[in-house]
Design a protein around this motif. Structure first.
Motif, PDB file in Angstrom:
ATOM      1  N   GLY A 123       0.868  -1.251  -0.075  1.00 45.24           N
ATOM      2  CA  GLY A 123       0.112  -0.242  -0.137  1.00 45.24           C
ATOM      3  C   GLY A 123       1.000   1.369   0.056  1.00 45.24           C
ATOM      4  O   GLY A 123       1.919   1.334   0.396  1.00 45.24           O
ATOM      5  N   ILE A 124       0.146   2.596  -0.359  1.00 51.86           N
ATOM      6  CA  ILE A 124       0.793   3.765  -0.715  1.00 51.86           C
ATOM      7  C   ILE A 124       1.230   4.150   0.971  1.00 51.86           C
ATOM      8  O   ILE A 124       2.097   5.110   0.871  1.00 51.86           O
ATOM      9  CB  ILE A 124       0.067   4.898  -1.428  1.00 51.86           C
ATOM     10  CG1 ILE A 124      -1.094   5.031  -0.596  1.00 51.86           C
ATOM     11  CG2 ILE A 124      -0.174   4.164  -2.695  1.00 51.86           C
ATOM     12  CD1 ILE A 124      -1.837   6.296  -0.970  1.00 51.86           C
ATOM     13  N   ASN A 125       0.409   3.573   1.850  1.00 50.43           N
ATOM     14  CA  ASN A 125       0.782   4.160   3.408  1.00 50.43           C
ATOM     15  C   ASN A 125       1.850   3.533   3.766  1.00 50.43           C
ATOM     16  O   ASN A 125       2.506   3.991   4.927  1.00 50.43           O
ATOM     17  CB  ASN A 125      -0.527   3.943   4.132  1.00 50.43           C
ATOM     18  CG  ASN A 125      -0.468   4.434   5.330  1.00 50.43           C
ATOM     19  OD1 ASN A 125      -0.693   5.679   5.507  1.00 50.43           O
ATOM     20  ND2 ASN A 125       0.184   3.882   6.257  1.00 50.43           N
ATOM     21  N   SER A 126       2.515   2.527   3.205  1.00 45.58           N
ATOM     22  CA  SER A 126       3.598   1.829   3.803  1.00 45.58           C
ATOM     23  C   SER A 126       5.034   2.839   3.085  1.00 45.58           C
ATOM     24  O   SER A 126       4.965   2.670   2.029  1.00 45.58           O
ATOM     25  CB  SER A 126       3.819   0.580   3.405  1.00 45.58           C
ATOM     26  OG  SER A 126       2.959  -0.458   4.056  1.00 45.58           O
ATOM     27  N   VAL A 127       5.755   3.059   3.952  1.00 38.67           N
ATOM     28  CA  VAL A 127       6.752   4.411   3.506  1.00 38.67           C
ATOM     29  C   VAL A 127       8.183   3.959   4.649  1.00 38.67           C
ATOM     30  O   VAL A 127       7.733   3.423   5.630  1.00 38.67           O
ATOM     31  CB  VAL A 127       6.493   5.424   3.438  1.00 38.67           C
ATOM     32  CG1 VAL A 127       5.479   5.946   2.365  1.00 38.67           C
ATOM     33  CG2 VAL A 127       5.958   6.144   4.753  1.00 38.67           C
ATOM     34  N   GLU A 128       9.031   4.610   4.214  1.00 39.80           N
ATOM     35  CA  GLU A 128      10.316   4.370   5.092  1.00 39.80           C
ATOM     36  C   GLU A 128       9.942   4.610   6.500  1.00 39.80           C
ATOM     37  O   GLU A 128       9.246   5.888   6.848  1.00 39.80           O
ATOM     38  CB  GLU A 128      11.402   5.126   4.633  1.00 39.80           C
ATOM     39  CG  GLU A 128      11.333   6.733   4.293  1.00 39.80           C
ATOM     40  CD  GLU A 128      10.362   7.138   3.103  1.00 39.80           C
ATOM     41  OE1 GLU A 128      10.212   6.218   2.309  1.00 39.80           O
ATOM     42  OE2 GLU A 128       9.544   8.074   3.204  1.00 39.80           O
ATOM     43  N   TRP A 129      10.271   3.984   7.394  1.00 41.75           N
ATOM     44  CA  TRP A 129      10.285   4.090   8.989  1.00 41.75           C
ATOM     45  C   TRP A 129       8.481   4.030   9.265  1.00 41.75           C
ATOM     46  O   TRP A 129       8.381   4.336  10.493  1.00 41.75           O
ATOM     47  CB  TRP A 129      11.010   5.379   9.539  1.00 41.75           C
ATOM     48  CG  TRP A 129      12.450   5.229   9.199  1.00 41.75           C
ATOM     49  CD1 TRP A 129      12.957   5.832   8.252  1.00 41.75           C
ATOM     50  CD2 TRP A 129      13.192   4.283   9.771  1.00 41.75           C
ATOM     51  NE1 TRP A 129      14.535   5.523   8.246  1.00 41.75           N
ATOM     52  CE2 TRP A 129      14.561   4.328   9.238  1.00 41.75           C
ATOM     53  CE3 TRP A 129      13.017   3.481  10.907  1.00 41.75           C
ATOM     54  CZ2 TRP A 129      15.733   3.692   9.834  1.00 41.75           C
ATOM     55  CZ3 TRP A 129      14.167   2.665  11.395  1.00 41.75           C
ATOM     56  CH2 TRP A 129      15.391   2.817  10.689  1.00 41.75           C
ATOM     57  N   ASN A 130       7.803   3.816   8.417  1.00 43.83           N
ATOM     58  CA  ASN A 130       6.449   3.513   8.946  1.00 43.83           C
ATOM     59  C   ASN A 130       5.918   2.194   7.920  1.00 43.83           C
ATOM     60  O   ASN A 130       5.207   2.448   6.909  1.00 43.83           O
ATOM     61  CB  ASN A 130       5.593   4.624   8.750  1.00 43.83           C
ATOM     62  CG  ASN A 130       3.947   4.048   9.332  1.00 43.83           C
ATOM     63  OD1 ASN A 130       3.911   3.132  10.104  1.00 43.83           O
ATOM     64  ND2 ASN A 130       3.147   4.615   8.685  1.00 43.83           N
ATOM     65  N   MET A 131       6.077   1.085   8.411  1.00 42.03           N
ATOM     66  CA  MET A 131       5.423  -0.150   7.450  1.00 42.03           C
ATOM     67  C   MET A 131       4.331  -0.856   8.133  1.00 42.03           C
ATOM     68  O   MET A 131       4.190  -1.913   7.940  1.00 42.03           O
ATOM     69  CB  MET A 131       6.578  -1.169   7.384  1.00 42.03           C
ATOM     70  CG  MET A 131       8.052  -0.708   6.383  1.00 42.03           C
ATOM     71  SD  MET A 131       7.471  -0.368   4.717  1.00 42.03           S
ATOM     72  CE  MET A 131       9.087   0.690   4.113  1.00 42.03           C
ATOM     73  N   VAL A 132       3.975  -0.316   9.476  1.00 42.08           N
ATOM     74  CA  VAL A 132       3.163  -1.022  10.321  1.00 42.08           C
ATOM     75  C   VAL A 132       1.828  -0.770   9.803  1.00 42.08           C
ATOM     76  O   VAL A 132       1.382   0.321   9.298  1.00 42.08           O
ATOM     77  CB  VAL A 132       3.256  -0.169  11.646  1.00 42.08           C
ATOM     78  CG1 VAL A 132       1.880  -0.675  12.563  1.00 42.08           C
ATOM     79  CG2 VAL A 132       4.590  -0.663  12.239  1.00 42.08           C
ATOM     80  N   SER A 133       1.336  -1.837   9.555  1.00 43.85           N
ATOM     81  CA  SER A 133       0.217  -1.912   8.689  1.00 43.85           C
ATOM     82  C   SER A 133      -1.287  -1.576   9.048  1.00 43.85           C
ATOM     83  O   SER A 133      -2.189  -1.497   8.547  1.00 43.85           O
ATOM     84  CB  SER A 133      -0.181  -3.586   8.489  1.00 43.85           C
ATOM     85  OG  SER A 133       1.065  -4.234   7.996  1.00 43.85           O
ATOM     86  N   ASP A 134      -1.251  -1.140  10.411  1.00 47.63           N
ATOM     87  CA  ASP A 134      -2.440  -0.295  10.782  1.00 47.63           C
ATOM     88  C   ASP A 134      -2.197   0.962  11.373  1.00 47.63           C
ATOM     89  O   ASP A 134      -2.837   1.662  12.156  1.00 47.63           O
ATOM     90  CB  ASP A 134      -3.501  -1.323  12.102  1.00 47.63           C
ATOM     91  CG  ASP A 134      -2.579  -1.389  13.217  1.00 47.63           C
ATOM     92  OD1 ASP A 134      -1.456  -1.070  13.164  1.00 47.63           O
ATOM     93  OD2 ASP A 134      -3.362  -2.046  14.020  1.00 47.63           O
ATOM     94  N   TYR A 135      -1.002   1.625  10.963  1.00 44.34           N
ATOM     95  CA  TYR A 135      -0.560   2.998  11.108  1.00 44.34           C
ATOM     96  C   TYR A 135      -0.973   3.667  10.122  1.00 44.34           C
ATOM     97  O   TYR A 135      -0.166   4.290   8.895  1.00 44.34           O
ATOM     98  CB  TYR A 135       0.864   2.940  11.482  1.00 44.34           C
ATOM     99  CG  TYR A 135       1.295   3.740  12.419  1.00 44.34           C
ATOM    100  CD1 TYR A 135       1.288   3.510  13.724  1.00 44.34           C
ATOM    101  CD2 TYR A 135       1.877   5.114  12.241  1.00 44.34           C
ATOM    102  CE1 TYR A 135       1.813   4.480  14.954  1.00 44.34           C
ATOM    103  CE2 TYR A 135       2.021   5.864  13.217  1.00 44.34           C
ATOM    104  CZ  TYR A 135       2.269   5.577  14.659  1.00 44.34           C
ATOM    105  OH  TYR A 135       2.734   6.140  15.406  1.00 44.34           O
ATOM    106  N   HIS A 136      -2.130   3.946   9.955  1.00 41.77           N
ATOM    107  CA  HIS A 136      -2.693   4.846   8.699  1.00 41.77           C
ATOM    108  C   HIS A 136      -2.477   6.360   8.632  1.00 41.77           C
ATOM    109  O   HIS A 136      -3.180   6.933   9.201  1.00 41.77           O
ATOM    110  CB  HIS A 136      -4.150   4.413   8.702  1.00 41.77           C
ATOM    111  CG  HIS A 136      -4.510   3.095   8.502  1.00 41.77           C
ATOM    112  ND1 HIS A 136      -3.895   2.028   7.551  1.00 41.77           N
ATOM    113  CD2 HIS A 136      -5.053   2.158   9.471  1.00 41.77           C
ATOM    114  CE1 HIS A 136      -4.390   0.899   8.180  1.00 41.77           C
ATOM    115  NE2 HIS A 136      -5.359   0.920   9.140  1.00 41.77           N
ATOM    116  N   THR A 137      -1.617   6.863   7.754  1.00 39.85           N
ATOM    117  CA  THR A 137      -1.428   8.211   7.871  1.00 39.85           C
ATOM    118  C   THR A 137      -1.774   8.754   6.449  1.00 39.85           C
ATOM    119  O   THR A 137      -2.907   9.786   6.646  1.00 39.85           O
ATOM    120  CB  THR A 137       0.245   8.339   7.952  1.00 39.85           C
ATOM    121  OG1 THR A 137       0.920   7.905   6.779  1.00 39.85           O
ATOM    122  CG2 THR A 137       0.973   7.582   9.120  1.00 39.85           C
ATOM    123  N   ILE A 138      -1.166   8.715   5.399  1.00 36.66           N
ATOM    124  CA  ILE A 138      -1.581   9.380   4.094  1.00 36.66           C
ATOM    125  C   ILE A 138      -2.975   8.928   3.925  1.00 36.66           C
ATOM    126  O   ILE A 138      -4.000   9.802   3.111  1.00 36.66           O
ATOM    127  CB  ILE A 138      -0.491   9.399   3.101  1.00 36.66           C
ATOM    128  CG1 ILE A 138      -0.968  10.205   1.818  1.00 36.66           C
ATOM    129  CG2 ILE A 138      -0.595   7.849   2.539  1.00 36.66           C
ATOM    130  CD1 ILE A 138      -0.861  11.736   2.221  1.00 36.66           C
TER     131      ILE A 138
END
Ligand code: NAD
Length: 457
Positions: free
Chosen positions: A108-123
């Motif tokens: 997913g587009i939400n997984s980025v450097e230093w946030n690959m955690v799958s229920d850490y929904h940012t963007i």
């Protein structure tokens, strides 16, 4: 009245409901508290309320439980509000993940450097940010003196956003720092002689202080790496049953080598794309399931959450078997109710919290939420000051992660398609402008995303 009122928003949470409810019932200081369980899902509400009522009977607790689907009723005049809600639910994000992957964005587009955690929904957490802000606005209006404990993710983004944009006293909490206990166990160190301190951002914390009986703890880790690590990894690859069992994985040790400090808890799940390109890469660094944030590990976790809810259902529909057999009356180890207890009784204790930096960690702006230990009592949070993080962590971890946080906040606050474009054009998985445009189109077209599409139009 002088009765303590606690409002729990998202009380049906698979992760949080049971530990929080049991912890409340075990606290003398909360014996007469009013606890409002609030959720929009009536079935879940019924489930946790049924659990709370019967559990209270079994252990003779006098806590007063109430249920409501009205957020204001739960918040009005509360002393403490806990946010454990996740807008839209896990399956919604799995659908966005699937769409992203069709366009070349693994996990997913939400997984980025230093946030690959799958229920850490940012963007793509538009609805989650909006819900957290609505809770904070309700607190400003109906319970301006209340403390808000945010355990809902993304803790880093939400603690920063709410601290900047509202007057609410918010503390973000995460149990990731407990990962240090697994490190201590694996290194066979005496738990009660270890002094450890971890600071940084939520899910990006580093072991800055590590003492064993006064000696440098890193000595023991370095020795373990030389003499034990290979043996340990071999056995671990063959036997581990838990995708979260990664505290001393090759990824953790590689990060330690590259950045100079041991990453703790969920920090290990992050890192750069070096550890995450695809399932094969993830398996190399995180073991047989590819860690918790691979397609395998995450499916296991989601199945586990469903199972947990079913277990509660089975337990409360079985009248002849005491709930305390399945859910023993012991403190969960989670911080939130312990903090409330310290605030109510005025007993100062140290907790791992996420609050605005305000000078605590040099090199990080004051208005960014950091994760660090702080003393809490009836007067609130007392910050300490720390030495700066090593330069390499500062420049290659802290700044890039902070930038992604700022971009996610900007996207939520300002809207506009260009914010999604910027997010994706910096992504190393992006090969063309067309890929970016098509991904944004398809995500915003997804049923359920109508409001989000307007926001980003
Ligand atoms: P879940 O879906 O089981 O629970 C979320 C609950 O929120 C559900 O009962 C849902 O009905 C409710 N909800 C949704 N929209 C709502 C609304 N508008 N108002 C009120 N309630 C609403 O999710 P979960 O797996 O239990 O996770 C909950 C949160 O905790 C997530 O954000 C997750 O990332 C986070 N989490 C945090 C930590 C930590 O250490 N801080 C650890 C694990 C999970």
């Amino acid at each position: 009245s002088s009765r303590i009122k606690i409002g729990i928003i998202g009380a049906g949470s698979a992760v949080w409901s049971i530990p929080v409810l049991i912890d409340i019932m075990l606290k003398k200081s909360l014996a007469n508290a009013d606890v409002y369980l609030m959720d929009i899902d009536l079935d879940r509400l019924k489930l946790v309320y049924g659990f709370a009522k019967r559990y209270a009977e079994e252990i003779h607790s006098t806590v007063n439980f109430h249920t409501t689907t009205d957020r204001v009723e739960a918040i009005k005049d509360a002393d403490f509000v806990i946010n454990s809600a996740m807008a839209m639910g896990h399956s919604y994000y799995e659908r966005m993940r699937e769409i992203s992957e069709k366009h070349g964005y693994y996990r997913g587009i939400n997984s980025v450097e230093w946030n690959m955690v799958s229920d850490y929904h940012t963007i793509w957490g538009y609805y989650q940010f909006k819900l957290a802000m609505s809770i904070a606005r309700d607190i400003e209006e109906y319970a301006p003196n209340a403390w808000l404990f945010d355990v809902a993710n993304p803790v880093f983004e939400l603690a920063t956003l709410i601290s900047r944009k509202t007057k609410v006293k918010i503390i973000g909490l995460c149990h990731g720092h407990m990962g240090i206990k697994n490190v201590i166990r694996e290194l066979k160190l005496p738990q009660d002689k270890v002094e450890a301190e971890m600071i940084g951002f939520n899910h990006v914390i580093w072991l800055t202080k590590f003492k064993v009986d006064g000696e440098d703890g890193y000595k023991f880790l370095d020795k373990w790496i030389v003499t034990e690590a290979e043996k340990y990894w071999k056995k671990w690859r063959e036997t581990t049953a838990n995708p979260f069992d990664i505290d001393l994985s090759p990824a953790a040790i590689d990060m330690y080598r590259n950045y100079g400090l041991l990453p703790i808890g969920d920090t290990v799940r992050g890192g750069t794309w070096k550890y995450h390109w695809n399932l094969e890469t993830k398996k190399k660094w995180y073991g047989p399931y590819g860690g918790p944030d691979s397609e395998i590990g995450w499916a296991m976790y989601i199945a586990y959450l469903k199972m947990r809810l079913y277990e509660i259902y089975k337990a409360i529909t079985n009248a002849s078997r005491p709930l305390t057999l399945l859910f023993p009356p012991k403190p969960s180890g989670e911080q939130v109710i312990e903090i409330i207890d310290s605030m109510v009784t005025g007993t100062p204790r140290t907790f791992q919290v996420n609050v605005l930096n305000n000078g605590s960690i040099p090199g990080i702006p004051d208005n960014v939420a950091v994760e660090m230990p702080a003393v809490i009592d009836d007067k609130g949070v007392h910050r300490k000051t720390f030495s700066p993080l090593p330069s390499k962590i500062q420049k290659y971890v802290i700044y890039p992660r902070m930038m992604r946080m700022e971009w996610a906040l900007e996207a939520f606050l300002e809207g506009g398609r260009d914010k999604l474009f910027e997010w994706l054009i910096y992504d190393p998985r992006t090969k063309s402008t067309r890929q970016v445009e098509e991904t944004i189109d398809d995500l915003l077209k997804m049923p359920g995303n109508e409001e989000m599409a307007k926001h980003y139009s």
